[in-house]
Design a protein around this motif. Structure first.
Motif, PDB file in Angstrom:
ATOM      1  N   LYS A 249     -27.398 -27.426  -5.112  1.00 11.72           N
ATOM      2  CA  LYS A 249     -27.802 -26.464  -6.609  1.00 11.72           C
ATOM      3  C   LYS A 249     -27.699 -25.027  -6.959  1.00 11.72           C
ATOM      4  CE  LYS A 249     -28.591 -31.061  -8.889  1.00 11.72           C
ATOM      5  NZ  LYS A 249     -30.392 -31.457  -9.098  1.00 11.72           N
TER       6      LYS A 249
ATOM      7  N   GLU B 289     -33.335 -22.924  -2.394  1.00 12.78           N
ATOM      8  CA  GLU B 289     -33.472 -24.090  -1.081  1.00 12.78           C
ATOM      9  C   GLU B 289     -33.330 -23.686   0.513  1.00 12.78           C
ATOM     10  OE1 GLU B 289     -30.081 -27.001  -0.649  1.00 12.78           O
ATOM     11  OE2 GLU B 289     -30.609 -28.038   0.413  1.00 12.78           O
TER      12      GLU B 289
ATOM     13  N   GLN C 276     -35.423 -31.217  -5.116  1.00 12.22           N
ATOM     14  CA  GLN C 276     -34.568 -30.922  -5.922  1.00 12.22           C
ATOM     15  C   GLN C 276     -33.682 -29.696  -6.201  1.00 12.22           C
ATOM     16  OE1 GLN C 276     -37.694 -27.887  -7.908  1.00 12.22           O
ATOM     17  NE2 GLN C 276     -39.140 -29.432  -7.545  1.00 12.22           N
ATOM     18  N   TYR C 277     -33.197 -29.112  -5.233  1.00  6.55           N
ATOM     19  CA  TYR C 277     -32.202 -28.572  -5.197  1.00  6.55           C
ATOM     20  C   TYR C 277     -30.452 -29.248  -4.536  1.00  6.55           C
ATOM     21  CZ  TYR C 277     -35.681 -24.804  -6.149  1.00  6.55           C
ATOM     22  OH  TYR C 277     -37.209 -24.477  -6.518  1.00  6.55           O
TER      23      TYR C 277
ATOM     24  N   LYS D 268     -40.109 -33.202  -1.338  1.00  2.00           N
ATOM     25  CA  LYS D 268     -39.291 -33.270  -2.598  1.00  2.00           C
ATOM     26  C   LYS D 268     -38.928 -31.704  -3.266  1.00  2.00           C
ATOM     27  CE  LYS D 268     -42.516 -36.793  -4.169  1.00  2.00           C
ATOM     28  NZ  LYS D 268     -43.599 -37.529  -4.679  1.00  2.00           N
ATOM     29  N   VAL D 269     -39.486 -30.713  -2.475  1.00  2.00           N
ATOM     30  CA  VAL D 269     -38.741 -29.550  -2.679  1.00  2.00           C
ATOM     31  C   VAL D 269     -37.932 -28.497  -3.194  1.00  2.00           C
ATOM     32  CG1 VAL D 269     -39.327 -27.051  -3.599  1.00  2.00           C
ATOM     33  CG2 VAL D 269     -41.556 -28.099  -2.895  1.00  2.00           C
TER      34      VAL D 269
END
Lengths: 491, 461
Positions: A90, A95, A139-140, A135-136
């Protein structure tokens, strides 16, 4: 019926003129071109339906790995589906730094996990860190976007496979998605993001469990390779050793990719309802901008061949017997002789081994011959694989096989048998040209492995040239005890 | 070479789908993907019913000098007598391997190999199939052999004994592979060991079958009006029809009295079975009975199943269990439909220590879809779009086209059933999918099978 026969006589009469040649010459249907960066393309226009199959095949596989890093070719194949800087994300800018951090932590964690005296505390600290980073990053990420884009646009057999010799990416789509296929495939192959690498490594470990550890045939293949080759590119199975897979890092996959995924080391093939000029335009735009680089050399280390051995292994399954002989590969013309021998022994119910082992002596449930095991880039094995009937002696089966091979070497093959086999091989080749996917893969295989797709087009002719003396000579020279490896798998 | 054909009107579809491409997709995709669906040109299959009742589906295609012939017949293992399970299976094998047309098995095999032709025959649960692949120059000889096999099989005694050995050996080897073993055991769990849809032959049942039984079986089912013949490739329609007429002269026809088959009882129960094996993975199967073939809610159920686990990398099971967590290589779900009730089944292989965890996760996904009705419009649109976009591949080979039409007939669908299928899939609403999932997927009534190490068997489910 009379009309029917007349027509057939006409066809046969025409067809009989040159040594039973077939009224279809593949050479008339293939267009080829090479991009400036060295990537070769073959196109066959075939308008049975408004669809096409696209294949990109690379001359890289398990054979190009180093000991200690086995499985990396297959691991990379999985990574190609994870997308690029443009696909599967995204926000690449956000990222990317996290992926870089995952690469650093992953390398450390992997080396801890695979070393014997790993500090518990440090390992679990890094594991937690990895979970947080994952996890982070998630998100992308757009999970499985490569698949989703192609499948929602009609991809029918989207997949990839890796062998000892090659890596292949293939899909069939409606013709109006040619550009989409080309663009997505170029991203997968040239600009991998390596996202989700360590999760995918766990997936591959599961794949190994199903395909090798818990699978009687997979286990036998692994043992056979180890028994036929002391060292060298063909001495391990494509999926790799468990401990090697566990130790693979993003760095390993990145390095492997940089070395082998260069345009001059790959071949693209399109078969379907497409005009070659349109293919050329689209393919040039999608694949043409990646820089030319020298194709990597074949592995320096040659196969160390072992002969004369008889190996027994245990597995909780009904027994199987693999009998293999070392042999040369194409362009050595003996390859065609082995094709004839394989058909003579195993193709059809009147073939020698099927007749003897299954129907006459009722020793086996099935028998299978292969002339290109485990690959064809290097000298390889002629393989006979037998699944015995319960209670039958494996020794007797081995002897029965030897008896037939002895006939090949002494009495040889009759003209009648030879005629039948030539016909069978020729027909099989023709049957194999049916279907866009099958033809595309066959063309890619010959061009990638042997550097010349025309070998496929000329195959029927090459087979016609094999005579009884060739069979006799090749059998006597290669089907010998010194050249043979047997692996017996029993409970 | 293009098929002779007509262009199907797809205006309706175009209208439906220009507005449906709404996935979150990146700019990348929208830049290159073509928004229109491919034009489906259904090739015109020549259908002919002979006086003897045999139905022919023909499609010329002169791309290669090859002809493929298929045979579909109604016969199968579900009709086997209880004490002769395996009769249909053996008959199917022996037709091919036992000689034909006055030839011994060896002569018959030799004749085929001399043509380089491939001929096969097998009989499944409710359908028998045969196929021939031959160079077009040898078509006449190939057809002779095919029809000899269909109507004049020799059923050699020795080959019968070979076939029995082969069947038993295949079953043993099927059980060695945990994947196929789990598949067969799960079917028996859902249908019951004795069910005509799940039972399998054993030494005792095969021992009871002799040559006379097979001759009777063949006499009963192989009649011209019980045969659908499909032909595609390099031949001429008119000549082929004439040839088939001649080759079937004198072949028997007439009504067949099919034995009554015990209907499947629609029952659900939560049940666990563990089969201990010293493997490094647990092979898990979960599910229950599903629906019959002509249930009008099947389209909605298929789409719901696609969202759950039947659409590979687009499905929730793969995205979560495989991609997000790395817990499995193979994970899938499927809804099969049948003449009687089919099966809804989920399969996953995972490291033994993860088994219980994964089962919980899979159940969670099933509950969200079946109980909570948690399916989004985007997911449904994606599932529909991919089904409709690849529908063209039902027509990408002439042999596929004729076989599809024959099977539509066999299963009682109208001739152009693919249009109905297409339109129904396109018209299915989110509410219908949720309703079908709620009605037919039962997370509280799952039968669960594990083949693997005992430690992986859950304490409670």
């Amino acid at each position: 019926m009379r009309g029917f026969r007349k027509i057939l006589i006409l066809i046969i009469a025409v067809a009989l003129l040159p040594t039973e040649a077939i009224a279809y010459d593949l050479k008339d249907h293939v267009e080829e071109f090479t991009l400036k960066n060295g990537m070769r393309w073959l196109v066959v226009r075939r308008g049975q339906a408004p669809v096409f199959t696209g294949v990109v095949m690379l001359r890289v596989g398990g054979a190009d790995e180093e000991r200690g890093k086995t499985g990396v070719a297959h691991m990379f194949e999985h990574m190609a589906f994870k997308g690029s800087a443009k696909l599967g994300t995204k926000d690449w800018e956000k990222e990317k730094p996290i992926l870089d951090e995952i690469e650093r932590v992953g390398a450390k964690l992997t080396s801890l996990e695979t070393s014997k005296d790993a500090g518990e505390e440090e390992t679990s600290r890094l594991r937690e860190k990895m979970a947080r980073l994952r996890k982070v990053a998630a998100q992308y990420q757009v999970r499985n976007e490569v698949w989703e884009i192609l499948m929602r646009n009609g991809a029918a057999d989207l997949n990839a496979f890796t062998s000892k010799d090659i890596t292949t990416y293939h899909a069939s789509l409606p013709v109006n998605q040619l550009e989409l296929w080309a663009r997505v495939t170029a991203e997968m192959i040239f600009d991998p993001s390596f996202r989700e690498f360590y999760l995918e490594r766990a997936v591959v470990e599961e794949e190994r469990r199903t395909a090798v550890e818990n699978n009687p045939a997979g286990a036998l293949v692994e043992k056979l390779l180890a028994s036929a080759y002391s060292s060298g590119p063909y001495s391990w199975s494509t999926i790799g050793f468990e401990e090697d897979i566990e130790g693979l890092t993003i760095g390993d996959a990145r390095e492997f990719h940089a070395k082998h995924y260069v345009p001059s080391n790959m071949v693209g093939v399109i078969v379907g309802d497409v005009s070659p000029s349109r293919v050329r335009r689209i393919v040039k735009r999608a694949f043409g901008s990646f820089p030319a680089e020298e194709a990597p050399a074949d592995p320096r280390r040659k196969n160390g061949t072992l002969g004369g051995s008889y190996v027994r292994m245990r597995f909780d399954a009904e027994p199987s017997l693999a009998i293999a002989y070392h042999k040369p590969t194409l362009p050595d013309k003996k390859e065609y002789v082995f094709d004839v021998i394989a058909a003579l022994l195993c193709d059809g119910r009147s073939s020698w081994l099927e007749k003897k082992l299954i129907y006459e002596e009722r020793l086996a449930k099935s028998v299978y011959c292969s002339v290109g095991f485990p690959g064809s880039r290097f000298d390889n094995l002629f393989l006979i694989w037998v699944e015995p009937i319960k209670g039958k002696s494996l020794g007797r089966i081995r002897d029965a096989v030897e008896e037939e091979l002895a006939i090949l070497k002494t009495r040889g093959v009759s003209e009648e048998d030879l005629k039948r086999v030539r016909k069978q091989v020729t027909a099989s080749i023709m049957f194999a040209l049916d279907g866009n996917a099958k033809l595309a893969e066959a063309l890619a295989r010959f061009e990638t492995i042997f550097g010349d797709w025309r070998l496929l087009a000329n195959y029927p002719k090459s087979i016609q040239r094999v005579d009884a003396e060739d069979v006799n000579k090749v059998a006597s020279e290669y089907l010998t005890v010194a050249n043979r490896v047997i692996v017996e798998r029993t409970r | 070479m293009r098929f002779r054909g007509f262009t199907a009107s797809i205006a309706l579809l175009a209208v439906l789908f220009t507005c449906s491409c709404t996935q979150s997709g990146s700019d990348f995709a929208s830049k290159y993907e073509s928004k229109s669906l491919p034009n489906i040109k259904a090739p015109r299959v020549k259908t002919e019913v002979l006086e003897n009742g045999m139905r022919l589906y023909l499609l010329e295609d002169h791309t290669l000098p090859v002809v493929k012939v298929g045979v579909v017949t109604k016969a199968g293992g579900i009709y086997d007598p209880d004490d002769e399970v395996g009769l249909a299976l053996l008959a199917g094998m022996l037709m091919r391997s036992g000689g034909a047309g006055g030839m011994s098995p060896e002569q018959f095999d030799r004749a085929l190999d001399e043509l380089g032709a491939k001929l096969g025959s097998s009989i499944g649960n409710e359908m028998g199939t045969a196929s021939l692949e031959v160079l077009s120059g040898d078509l006449e000889d190939g057809l002779h052999l095919l029809f000899d096999m269909l109507f004049k099989p020799t059923f050699d005694e020795h080959r019968l004994s070979v076939a029995k050995h082969k069947v038993l050996e295949s079953l043993r080897r099927q059980d060695d592979d945990p994947e196929s073993f789990a598949g067969y055991k799960f079917k028996q769990m859902v249908y019951g060991k004795e069910s005509p849809w799940a039972r399998r032959p054993d030494r005792a049942s095969l021992a009871k079958i002799d040559r006379a039984d097979i001759v009777d079986f063949h006499k009963k089912y192989f009649r011209t009006d019980n045969i659908l013949l499909t032909v595609a490739g390099d031949f001429k329609e008119r000549e082929l029809i004439d040839a088939v007429k001649m080759l079937t002269k004198g072949a028997p026809k007439g009504e067949i009295d099919f034995p009554k088959v015990e209907p499947v009882k629609l029952e659900f129960k939560s049940e666990f079975e563990g089969i201990p094996r010293p493997l490094s993975q647990s092979f898990i199967r979960m599910g229950h009975l599903s629906i019959k073939r002509h249930n009008p809610e099947k389209y909605a159920l298929f789409l719901g199943d696609d969202v759950l686990g039947a659409s590979g990398f687009m499905s929730r099971l793969v995205k979560d269990v495989r991609t997000k967590r790395g817990l499995a290589y193979a994970i899938w779900s499927t809804v099969s439909i049948g003449t009687d009730y089919g099966i809804f089944e989920i399969g996953v292989n995972t490291k033994a220590s993860n088994a219980e965890h994964v089962i919980g996760m899979v159940k969670g996904h099933l509950e969200r879809i079946a109980v909570e009705g948690d399916i989004t419009k985007d997911e449904l649109d994606l599932a529909k779009q991919s089904i409709l976009a690849r529908l063209i591949f039902q027509f990408d080979s002439p042999f596929k086209v004729v076989n599809q039409e024959a099977r539509f007939h066999f299963y009682g669908y109208p001739k152009d059933y693919w249009r109905i299928y297409r339109d129904r899939i396109a018209a299915t609403t989110l509410e219908e999918v949720k309703a079908a999932a709620k009605k037919y997927l039962k997370p509280d009534d799952l039968e669960v099978l594990i083949v693997g190490p005992k430690v992986s068997f859950p304490k409670e489910l």
